[in-house]
Write a protein that holds these residues in place. Structure first.
Motif, short mmCIF file in Angstrom:
data_model
loop_
_atom_site.label_atom_id
_atom_site.label_comp_id
_atom_site.label_asym_id
_atom_site.label_seq_id
_atom_site.Cartn_x
_atom_site.Cartn_y
_atom_site.Cartn_z
N ARG A 39 0.86 -1.19 0.00
CA ARG A 39 0.00 0.00 0.00
C ARG A 39 0.89 1.23 0.00
N SER A 101 -6.20 -10.18 4.53
CA SER A 101 -7.31 -9.72 3.69
C SER A 101 -7.18 -8.21 3.48
N SER A 102 -7.85 -7.71 2.47
CA SER A 102 -7.87 -6.27 2.22
C SER A 102 -8.41 -5.53 3.44
N GLU A 103 -9.41 -6.10 4.07
CA GLU A 103 -10.01 -5.47 5.26
C GLU A 103 -9.00 -5.37 6.40
N GLN A 104 -8.22 -6.42 6.63
CA GLN A 104 -7.21 -6.38 7.68
C GLN A 104 -6.17 -5.30 7.41
N ASN A 106 -6.53 -2.65 5.43
CA ASN A 106 -7.19 -1.34 5.54
C ASN A 106 -7.31 -0.91 6.99
N ASP A 107 -7.67 -1.84 7.86
CA ASP A 107 -7.83 -1.52 9.29
C ASP A 107 -6.52 -1.07 9.91
N GLN A 109 -3.86 0.05 8.34
CA GLN A 109 -3.42 1.30 7.71
C GLN A 109 -4.19 2.49 8.30
N GLN A 110 -5.46 2.31 8.61
CA GLN A 110 -6.24 3.39 9.21
C GLN A 110 -5.72 3.71 10.62
#
Length: 127
Positions: A39, A101-104, A106-107, A109-110
Motif C-alpha cells: 500500500r 485480507s484487504s479489510e485487515q 485497511n484496518d 493502515q487506518q
C-alpha cells in the motif's frame, strides 16, 4: 620473479582476530510463505518533520504486520503549502500466520494514519 609489470600488494589477515572484533549476531529467518500486500501512503507534513520519524512510527504502530516501509517520493513545490512537504511511502504488509485480507490491511493502515495525524499532524495527499 614472475614478470609482473605492475605493483603487487600482499596482505595477511587473521580471521580469528577479525571475527573476535565483530559484535554482530547473525539471525536467519525462513522465507515468507504468505503473500505481501503493498500500500502507498502520501502525506503532507511540516518541513521540520523527519521522514525517519514517520517510518519509525509506522513500523511501531503496525508491529509485525509491517514488513517494510520505504520512501519513494519527496516533493515541495507549487501544489504544496509553503513550509510543508509531501512524502510518499510504500508500506509492505505481511503476516507469518496467513494471508492478509484487504479489510485487515485497511484496518491497520487506518490505525497508522490516525496515529500519524495525532503525532505529526499529517494530511493525507490525494493527488
Amino acid at each position: 620473479n614472475f614478470d609482473i609489470k605492475q605493483p603487487v600488494l600482499v596482505a595477511e589477515l587473521s580471521m580469528e582476530k577479525l571475527i573476535g572484533q565483530s559484535n554482530k549476531l547473525i539471525e536467519y529467518q525462513p522465507l515468507p510463505i504468505y503473500p505481501a500486500v503493498l500500500r502507498d501512503l502520501a502525506l503532507i507534513v511540516d518541513n521540520n518533520i523527519k521522514a525517519g520519524d514517520i517510518v519509525y512510527l509506522v513500523k511501531k504502530t503496525g508491529g509485525d504486520i509491517v514488513e517494510s516501509v520505504q520512501i519513494f517520493d519527496f516533493y515541495t513545490g507549487k501544489q504544496i503549502e509553503k513550509g510543508k512537504k509531501s512524502i510518499a511511502f510504500a508500506i509492505n504488509y505481511r503476516s507469518s500466520e496467513g494471508s492478509l485480507s484487504s479489510e485487515q490491511v485497511n484496518d491497520i493502515q487506518q490505525v497508522i494514519i490516525e496515529k500519524l495525524k495525532k503525532e505529526f499532524n499529517v494530511e493525507i495527499r490525494d493527488k
